[in-house]
Design a protein around this motif. Structure first.
Motif, PDB file in Angstrom:
ATOM      1  N   ALA A  57      37.361  45.972  27.847  1.00 30.96           N
ATOM      2  CA  ALA A  57      36.057  45.393  27.515  1.00 30.96           C
ATOM      3  C   ALA A  57      36.192  43.916  27.129  1.00 30.96           C
ATOM      4  O   ALA A  57      35.326  43.097  27.446  1.00 30.96           O
ATOM      5  CB  ALA A  57      35.426  46.179  26.366  1.00 30.96           C
ATOM      6  N   ALA A  58      37.288  43.594  26.467  1.00 32.79           N
ATOM      7  CA  ALA A  58      37.512  42.210  26.037  1.00 32.79           C
ATOM      8  C   ALA A  58      37.891  41.304  27.190  1.00 32.79           C
ATOM      9  O   ALA A  58      37.852  40.075  27.055  1.00 32.79           O
ATOM     10  CB  ALA A  58      38.615  42.171  24.974  1.00 32.79           C
ATOM     11  N   SER A  59      38.252  41.893  28.313  1.00 27.15           N
ATOM     12  CA  SER A  59      38.646  41.086  29.474  1.00 27.15           C
ATOM     13  C   SER A  59      37.669  41.283  30.617  1.00 27.15           C
ATOM     14  O   SER A  59      38.045  41.368  31.777  1.00 27.15           O
ATOM     15  CB  SER A  59      40.054  41.474  29.938  1.00 27.15           C
ATOM     16  N   SER A  60      36.380  41.336  30.270  1.00 29.15           N
ATOM     17  CA  SER A  60      35.358  41.623  31.275  1.00 29.15           C
ATOM     18  C   SER A  60      35.198  40.527  32.317  1.00 29.15           C
ATOM     19  O   SER A  60      34.540  40.715  33.337  1.00 29.15           O
ATOM     20  CB  SER A  60      34.004  41.870  30.579  1.00 29.15           C
ATOM     21  N   ASP A  61      35.802  39.369  32.048  1.00 30.67           N
ATOM     22  CA  ASP A  61      35.710  38.282  33.020  1.00 30.67           C
ATOM     23  C   ASP A  61      36.683  38.474  34.179  1.00 30.67           C
ATOM     24  O   ASP A  61      36.610  37.771  35.184  1.00 30.67           O
ATOM     25  CB  ASP A  61      36.007  36.947  32.337  1.00 30.67           C
ATOM     26  N   ILE A  62      37.601  39.453  34.042  1.00 34.26           N
ATOM     27  CA  ILE A  62      38.561  39.720  35.106  1.00 34.26           C
ATOM     28  C   ILE A  62      37.870  40.503  36.222  1.00 34.26           C
ATOM     29  O   ILE A  62      37.040  41.374  35.974  1.00 34.26           O
ATOM     30  CB  ILE A  62      39.761  40.531  34.571  1.00 34.26           C
ATOM     31  N   ALA A  63      38.219  40.180  37.458  1.00 35.05           N
ATOM     32  CA  ALA A  63      37.598  40.849  38.602  1.00 35.05           C
ATOM     33  C   ALA A  63      37.838  42.360  38.551  1.00 35.05           C
ATOM     34  O   ALA A  63      38.894  42.834  38.122  1.00 35.05           O
ATOM     35  CB  ALA A  63      38.163  40.281  39.901  1.00 35.05           C
ATOM     36  N   ASP A  64      36.832  43.113  38.965  1.00 39.07           N
ATOM     37  CA  ASP A  64      36.934  44.576  38.968  1.00 39.07           C
ATOM     38  C   ASP A  64      37.685  45.047  40.209  1.00 39.07           C
ATOM     39  O   ASP A  64      37.089  45.373  41.232  1.00 39.07           O
ATOM     40  CB  ASP A  64      35.540  45.205  38.923  1.00 39.07           C
ATOM     41  N   THR A  65      38.989  45.100  40.130  1.00 35.54           N
ATOM     42  CA  THR A  65      39.808  45.585  41.229  1.00 35.54           C
ATOM     43  C   THR A  65      39.870  47.110  41.201  1.00 35.54           C
ATOM     44  O   THR A  65      39.459  47.751  40.232  1.00 35.54           O
ATOM     45  CB  THR A  65      41.239  45.036  41.109  1.00 35.54           C
ATOM     46  N   ALA A  66      40.403  47.679  42.266  1.00 36.98           N
ATOM     47  CA  ALA A  66      40.564  49.131  42.323  1.00 36.98           C
ATOM     48  C   ALA A  66      41.503  49.611  41.222  1.00 36.98           C
ATOM     49  O   ALA A  66      41.267  50.647  40.595  1.00 36.98           O
ATOM     50  CB  ALA A  66      41.105  49.541  43.698  1.00 36.98           C
ATOM     51  N   LEU A  67      42.576  48.860  40.990  1.00 31.17           N
ATOM     52  CA  LEU A  67      43.521  49.251  39.941  1.00 31.17           C
ATOM     53  C   LEU A  67      42.852  49.231  38.577  1.00 31.17           C
ATOM     54  O   LEU A  67      43.036  50.142  37.772  1.00 31.17           O
ATOM     55  CB  LEU A  67      44.726  48.312  39.944  1.00 31.17           C
ATOM     56  N   ARG A  68      42.059  48.211  38.333  1.00 36.02           N
ATOM     57  CA  ARG A  68      41.358  48.110  37.052  1.00 36.02           C
ATOM     58  C   ARG A  68      40.415  49.297  36.871  1.00 36.02           C
ATOM     59  O   ARG A  68      40.344  49.897  35.794  1.00 36.02           O
ATOM     60  CB  ARG A  68      40.602  46.787  36.986  1.00 36.02           C
ATOM     61  N   ALA A  69      39.683  49.643  37.928  1.00 38.93           N
ATOM     62  CA  ALA A  69      38.760  50.782  37.850  1.00 38.93           C
ATOM     63  C   ALA A  69      39.520  52.081  37.608  1.00 38.93           C
ATOM     64  O   ALA A  69      39.118  52.912  36.784  1.00 38.93           O
ATOM     65  CB  ALA A  69      37.937  50.875  39.133  1.00 38.93           C
ATOM     66  N   PHE A  70      40.629  52.245  38.331  1.00 35.09           N
ATOM     67  CA  PHE A  70      41.413  53.474  38.162  1.00 35.09           C
ATOM     68  C   PHE A  70      41.954  53.574  36.739  1.00 35.09           C
ATOM     69  O   PHE A  70      41.907  54.641  36.111  1.00 35.09           O
ATOM     70  CB  PHE A  70      42.571  53.511  39.151  1.00 35.09           C
TER      71      PHE A  70
END
Length: 268
Positions: A57-70
């Motif tokens: 949540a604190a790094s919401s500026d990072i792109a939502d990649t598949a790895l991030r979602a997983f």
């Protein structure tokens, strides 16, 4: 966060994640690499899933990649937020098909915990069909087989999960001391011959190899009993009891009771 961008976008990390997704049977293994140095995934490795979600949540500026979602799905699952976890897993699979088998393996596990039989099989079919990894395919197969037996289903109810598929997934090691005729019959899929050998077996048939023989036979027939007659199942249960493998013996008795000829066999 230090190196977070490199974690999500660096080719080195992507290559490692891609390799993990093709090899691992457990979702947690994806986060075990020393190169996964983001704050969020370091919390996942430590099992602190609530802090992992706070870090995401604190790094919401990072792109939502598949790895991030997983990763978010895995953390949500571990703290009991199943609906959110399912959503994130599906997002991961949509963003990158590499994640399909691992994501839907987890979706099926969520459906299993929620008692959705159709959901489990639908999710694990996607995991099975989309996996190019032998190790992951074996894990999916193991779970499907266990689930089918737990639900007292027959494999005919899962027509897409064929004998060929199971044969590819389960290749038991042949232990020493087994009758050559039994091994040959199983390898050649001469099930009637194997059935007869099992029916005629006694506690002295394999001497000191009885325990090993039973482990081998269970590994071949436990997940698809359609090749065994009631007489062979009954004999297996007796052999299991004689070898103090009581849980396995009870399994075969329970499976035997589902057969139409059980009552007649029990009278004898």
């Amino acid at each position: 966060m230090k190196n977070l961008s490199n974690f999500f976008f660096g080719m080195r990390s992507f290559a490692i994640v891609f390799f993990a997704l093709c090899q691992v049977a457990s979702a947690s293994d994806i986060f075990s690499s020393q190169y996964h140095d983001s704050t969020a995934c370091s919390f996942i490795r430590k099992g602190d899933f609530a802090k992992a979600l706070d870090a995401f949540a604190a790094s919401s500026d990072i792109a939502d990649t598949a790895l991030r979602a997983f990763a978010q799905g895995y953390a949500q699952e571990k703290i009991g937020n199943r609906d959110a976890a399912r959503c994130y897993y599906q997002i991961a699979a949509q963003k990158n098909r590499t994640f399909l088998p691992v994501a839907y393996l987890r979706v099926g596990e969520i459906d299993r915990l929620e008692g959705s039989r159709d959901g489990v099989l639908a999710a694990w079919r996607i995991a099975w069909d989309s996996s190019a990894s032998v190790k992951l395919k074996k894990e999916v197969a193991r779970r499907i087989c266990a689930f089918v037996n737990q639900q007292n289903m027959k494999f005919s109810e899962v027509p897409w999960f064929t004998d060929t598929a199971m044969a590819q997934a389960f290749v038991p090691q042949v232990p020493p001391g087994l009758p050559v005729a039994l091994v040959k019959a199983i390898r050649a899929k001469k099930w009637a011959v194997a059935d007869t050998i099992i029916q005629k077996a006694d506690t002295n048939s394999w001497n000191d190899s009885l325990d090993t023989a039973l482990v081998f036979i269970d590994s071949v027939f436990r997940y698809d009993q359609s090749h065994l007659s009631s007489n062979a199942m009954f004999r297996l249960s007796q052999l299991e009891f004689s070898d103090d493998r009581n849980d396995h013996a009870i399994f075969w008795i329970g499976r035997l009771k589902q057969n139409k000829d059980y009552a007649a066999l029990a009278k004898n």
